[in-house]
Design a protein around this motif. Sequence first.
Motif, mmCIF file in Angstrom:
data_model
loop_
_atom_site.group_PDB
_atom_site.id
_atom_site.type_symbol
_atom_site.label_atom_id
_atom_site.label_comp_id
_atom_site.label_asym_id
_atom_site.label_seq_id
_atom_site.Cartn_x
_atom_site.Cartn_y
_atom_site.Cartn_z
ATOM 1 N N PHE A 73 0.832 -1.205 0.000
ATOM 2 C CA PHE A 73 0.000 0.000 0.000
ATOM 3 C C PHE A 73 0.868 1.257 0.000
ATOM 4 O O PHE A 73 0.564 2.239 -0.696
ATOM 5 C CB PHE A 73 -0.910 0.006 1.221
ATOM 6 C CG PHE A 73 -2.049 -0.971 1.160
ATOM 7 C CD1 PHE A 73 -2.400 -1.578 -0.035
ATOM 8 C CD2 PHE A 73 -2.777 -1.283 2.300
ATOM 9 C CE1 PHE A 73 -3.452 -2.489 -0.100
ATOM 10 C CE2 PHE A 73 -3.833 -2.180 2.254
ATOM 11 C CZ PHE A 73 -4.162 -2.775 1.053
ATOM 12 N N LYS A 74 1.933 1.239 0.762
ATOM 13 C CA LYS A 74 2.810 2.404 0.858
ATOM 14 C C LYS A 74 3.458 2.717 -0.495
ATOM 15 O O LYS A 74 3.497 3.875 -0.928
ATOM 16 C CB LYS A 74 3.885 2.152 1.912
ATOM 17 C CG LYS A 74 4.882 3.284 2.079
ATOM 18 C CD LYS A 74 5.919 2.943 3.147
ATOM 19 C CE LYS A 74 6.949 4.055 3.272
ATOM 20 N NZ LYS A 74 7.971 3.719 4.316
ATOM 21 N N ILE A 75 3.963 1.687 -1.149
ATOM 22 C CA ILE A 75 4.606 1.890 -2.446
ATOM 23 C C ILE A 75 3.591 2.367 -3.479
ATOM 24 O O ILE A 75 3.880 3.244 -4.309
ATOM 25 C CB ILE A 75 5.297 0.592 -2.901
ATOM 26 C CG1 ILE A 75 6.458 0.264 -1.958
ATOM 27 C CG2 ILE A 75 5.795 0.708 -4.330
ATOM 28 C CD1 ILE A 75 7.126 -1.057 -2.235
ATOM 29 N N ALA A 76 2.386 1.809 -3.427
ATOM 30 C CA ALA A 76 1.346 2.234 -4.358
ATOM 31 C C ALA A 76 0.994 3.701 -4.150
ATOM 32 O O ALA A 76 0.791 4.452 -5.120
ATOM 33 C CB ALA A 76 0.105 1.357 -4.181
ATOM 34 N N TYR A 77 0.916 4.129 -2.896
ATOM 35 C CA TYR A 77 0.622 5.536 -2.607
ATOM 36 C C TYR A 77 1.708 6.454 -3.157
ATOM 37 O O TYR A 77 1.423 7.468 -3.815
ATOM 38 C CB TYR A 77 0.483 5.738 -1.101
ATOM 39 C CG TYR A 77 0.675 7.167 -0.669
ATOM 40 C CD1 TYR A 77 -0.229 8.163 -1.025
ATOM 41 C CD2 TYR A 77 1.799 7.532 0.084
ATOM 42 C CE1 TYR A 77 -0.030 9.476 -0.651
ATOM 43 C CE2 TYR A 77 1.993 8.846 0.467
ATOM 44 C CZ TYR A 77 1.084 9.816 0.094
ATOM 45 O OH TYR A 77 1.288 11.107 0.467
ATOM 46 N N MET A 78 2.968 6.096 -2.917
ATOM 47 C CA MET A 78 4.075 6.937 -3.382
ATOM 48 C C MET A 78 4.077 7.031 -4.897
ATOM 49 O O MET A 78 4.339 8.096 -5.470
ATOM 50 C CB MET A 78 5.393 6.370 -2.856
ATOM 51 C CG MET A 78 5.520 6.415 -1.331
ATOM 52 S SD MET A 78 6.967 5.511 -0.708
ATOM 53 C CE MET A 78 8.288 6.427 -1.472
ATOM 54 N N TRP A 79 3.767 5.920 -5.559
ATOM 55 C CA TRP A 79 3.775 5.941 -7.010
ATOM 56 C C TRP A 79 2.620 6.765 -7.573
ATOM 57 O O TRP A 79 2.804 7.580 -8.472
ATOM 58 C CB TRP A 79 3.706 4.510 -7.537
ATOM 59 C CG TRP A 79 3.562 4.453 -9.022
ATOM 60 C CD1 TRP A 79 2.442 4.153 -9.718
ATOM 61 C CD2 TRP A 79 4.570 4.756 -9.988
ATOM 62 N NE1 TRP A 79 2.675 4.227 -11.072
ATOM 63 C CE2 TRP A 79 3.982 4.600 -11.260
ATOM 64 C CE3 TRP A 79 5.903 5.141 -9.912
ATOM 65 C CZ2 TRP A 79 4.690 4.815 -12.437
ATOM 66 C CZ3 TRP A 79 6.605 5.350 -11.091
ATOM 67 C CH2 TRP A 79 6.002 5.193 -12.321
ATOM 68 N N LEU A 80 1.417 6.546 -7.056
ATOM 69 C CA LEU A 80 0.269 7.277 -7.577
ATOM 70 C C LEU A 80 0.380 8.765 -7.289
ATOM 71 O O LEU A 80 -0.007 9.607 -8.108
ATOM 72 C CB LEU A 80 -1.023 6.725 -6.977
ATOM 73 C CG LEU A 80 -1.479 5.355 -7.478
ATOM 74 C CD1 LEU A 80 -2.773 4.939 -6.799
ATOM 75 C CD2 LEU A 80 -1.648 5.358 -8.988
ATOM 76 N N LYS A 81 0.888 9.102 -6.113
ATOM 77 C CA LYS A 81 1.080 10.516 -5.775
ATOM 78 C C LYS A 81 1.990 11.187 -6.796
ATOM 79 O O LYS A 81 1.726 12.306 -7.252
ATOM 80 C CB LYS A 81 1.671 10.626 -4.373
ATOM 81 C CG LYS A 81 2.054 12.038 -3.965
ATOM 82 C CD LYS A 81 2.771 12.034 -2.623
ATOM 83 C CE LYS A 81 3.296 13.428 -2.285
ATOM 84 N NZ LYS A 81 4.043 13.425 -1.007
ATOM 85 N N ARG A 82 3.047 10.486 -7.182
ATOM 86 C CA ARG A 82 3.989 11.039 -8.150
ATOM 87 C C ARG A 82 3.383 11.086 -9.547
ATOM 88 O O ARG A 82 3.648 12.006 -10.326
ATOM 89 C CB ARG A 82 5.250 10.184 -8.161
ATOM 90 C CG ARG A 82 6.286 10.582 -9.198
ATOM 91 C CD ARG A 82 7.575 9.812 -8.968
ATOM 92 N NE ARG A 82 8.532 10.062 -10.030
ATOM 93 C CZ ARG A 82 8.826 9.196 -10.996
ATOM 94 N NH1 ARG A 82 8.213 8.026 -11.019
ATOM 95 N NH2 ARG A 82 9.709 9.483 -11.926
ATOM 96 N N ALA A 83 2.523 10.099 -9.866
ATOM 97 C CA ALA A 83 2.009 9.999 -11.226
ATOM 98 C C ALA A 83 0.931 11.028 -11.540
ATOM 99 O O ALA A 83 0.837 11.487 -12.678
ATOM 100 C CB ALA A 83 1.460 8.591 -11.460
ATOM 101 N N VAL A 84 0.123 11.410 -10.541
ATOM 102 C CA VAL A 84 -1.008 12.294 -10.829
ATOM 103 C C VAL A 84 -0.665 13.766 -10.695
ATOM 104 O O VAL A 84 -1.427 14.616 -11.152
ATOM 105 C CB VAL A 84 -2.208 11.971 -9.906
ATOM 106 C CG1 VAL A 84 -2.657 10.540 -10.083
ATOM 107 C CG2 VAL A 84 -1.878 12.242 -8.442
ATOM 108 N N ILE A 85 0.455 14.084 -10.054
ATOM 109 C CA ILE A 85 0.852 15.483 -9.929
ATOM 110 C C ILE A 85 1.560 15.917 -11.207
ATOM 111 O O ILE A 85 2.427 15.216 -11.724
ATOM 112 C CB ILE A 85 1.769 15.686 -8.712
ATOM 113 C CG1 ILE A 85 0.994 15.367 -7.425
ATOM 114 C CG2 ILE A 85 2.312 17.104 -8.662
ATOM 115 C CD1 ILE A 85 1.834 15.469 -6.178
ATOM 116 N N ALA A 86 1.184 17.063 -11.728
ATOM 117 C CA ALA A 86 1.747 17.551 -12.990
ATOM 118 C C ALA A 86 3.261 17.700 -12.867
ATOM 119 O O ALA A 86 3.777 18.157 -11.843
ATOM 120 C CB ALA A 86 1.118 18.896 -13.362
ATOM 121 N N PRO A 87 4.015 17.286 -13.888
ATOM 122 C CA PRO A 87 5.474 17.420 -13.849
ATOM 123 C C PRO A 87 5.910 18.871 -13.744
ATOM 124 O O PRO A 87 5.271 19.775 -14.283
ATOM 125 C CB PRO A 87 5.920 16.791 -15.174
ATOM 126 C CG PRO A 87 4.713 16.866 -16.058
ATOM 127 C CD PRO A 87 3.542 16.731 -15.139
#
Length: 446
Positions: free
Chosen positions: A344-358
Amino acid sequence: MAMTCSNINYSNTMRFGGRQSQDFIRLNSSGDESSNNYNCHKSHSKRKRTYKPTEYGSNFLAPFFPNPDAPWKTKVYTPDIIGLHNEIEDFARWMQPTKEETMLRGCIVERVKRIVHQLWPTARVEIFGSFKTGLYLPTSDIDIVIFGEWTVPPLRTLERRLIDNNIADPATMKVLDKASVPIIKLTDTLTKIKLDISFNTNNCLKSAEKISELLKQYPCLDKLVLVLKQFLLQRGLNEVFVGGLGSYCLTLMVVAKLQSCPRHRRGRLEDENLGVLLIEFFEFYGVRFNYNNTGIRIHDGGSFFNKNDNAEMKGSMLCIEDPFSPGNDIARASYCMYIVKEAFKIAYMWLKRAVIAPSKPNEQVFPLTDSILGTLVKVDRGIVEYRNWIKNNWVYLANRLPHPESYTHTTQHLPTRPAKGKSRKVCNYDFVVFRVCALVMWHKSR
């Protein structure tokens, strides 16, 4: 924690219902501390089983990247929280069982029911679990409970009869007579669908009714649960038998998170962004939740409590109070919860990074795929092939399986849905039409 599509804030302290309540226990303890305290929990368990990583690779906690196995993908999604919401919608729609799949499962239940009535004519056979509530994946098993007058569950008697009638392959049959709830695990020889059969477990029917009520109360619950069930399945973390997180406990965890959401308290959760809710779930149980001290309670509007106040609840990492038996921890068998938490922790870190605009125009978070959800949730090609196999062979299967007189099934995931909150009675007439159509198609194919 307030979170909207345009402004995502991950730094706020979680508050229950938007305020500090007496039942609230701080959830922002160190995640490493929780994991380390329970890393040895499995070795002290009475069940001497070895956890086996999933078939998808040794680094099963990491995102899948790139991932071509996203059969739900029908369009190009925007690389933001809106795109994630739309992709979750499409994923849940693709996971909906077809009418043929639902009817075949009903036929399998009838097949087992006839064997049971041959042995014990007065016995009562019921279905529960995900098939009863409609929250089942294409590969989910069918949960069956048999009620009768036995001092000891007749596991071996039923096992022999199922094998003698070629309903189950002996190689796939497992009799767990030493488990806290003795069950028979088997795979149907004709359709390859898995079944779990138990005896005289009354709470399972109440649990199915409870989940059905919660599905009506939370319109977004079914979609989130389907995504999370597939997330755990592909990592081999969904089987309670090996210490994983079962479907019932997972659903209650989602409900507890929705109950603690301030937007739910204000009655604004129905049209919520599914991507936001998924990220919040991963953050809540992967980063912020204090597994050392906190228990989950969903009845009476939901609350969190100090599980150390109850000696029977403080022995396991995840503690969820039984809605029908206060003081009983229904999650104590999930002794691999520390692995689930890390996923769950890794999934959160990945999704947080993926949905925020570069931050830079040329910065691309996922350059090899336009599916954010597809980097975390994978549908194996074998599942797609299996569903196609049922679609192409349901005529043959229907002619070899008995059809039930009737069975009740929640139609929340059927292609044709009735009025909201109602169930549909799939009766004998449906299966007559089903058989007639099968025969017509068979003659045309000759």
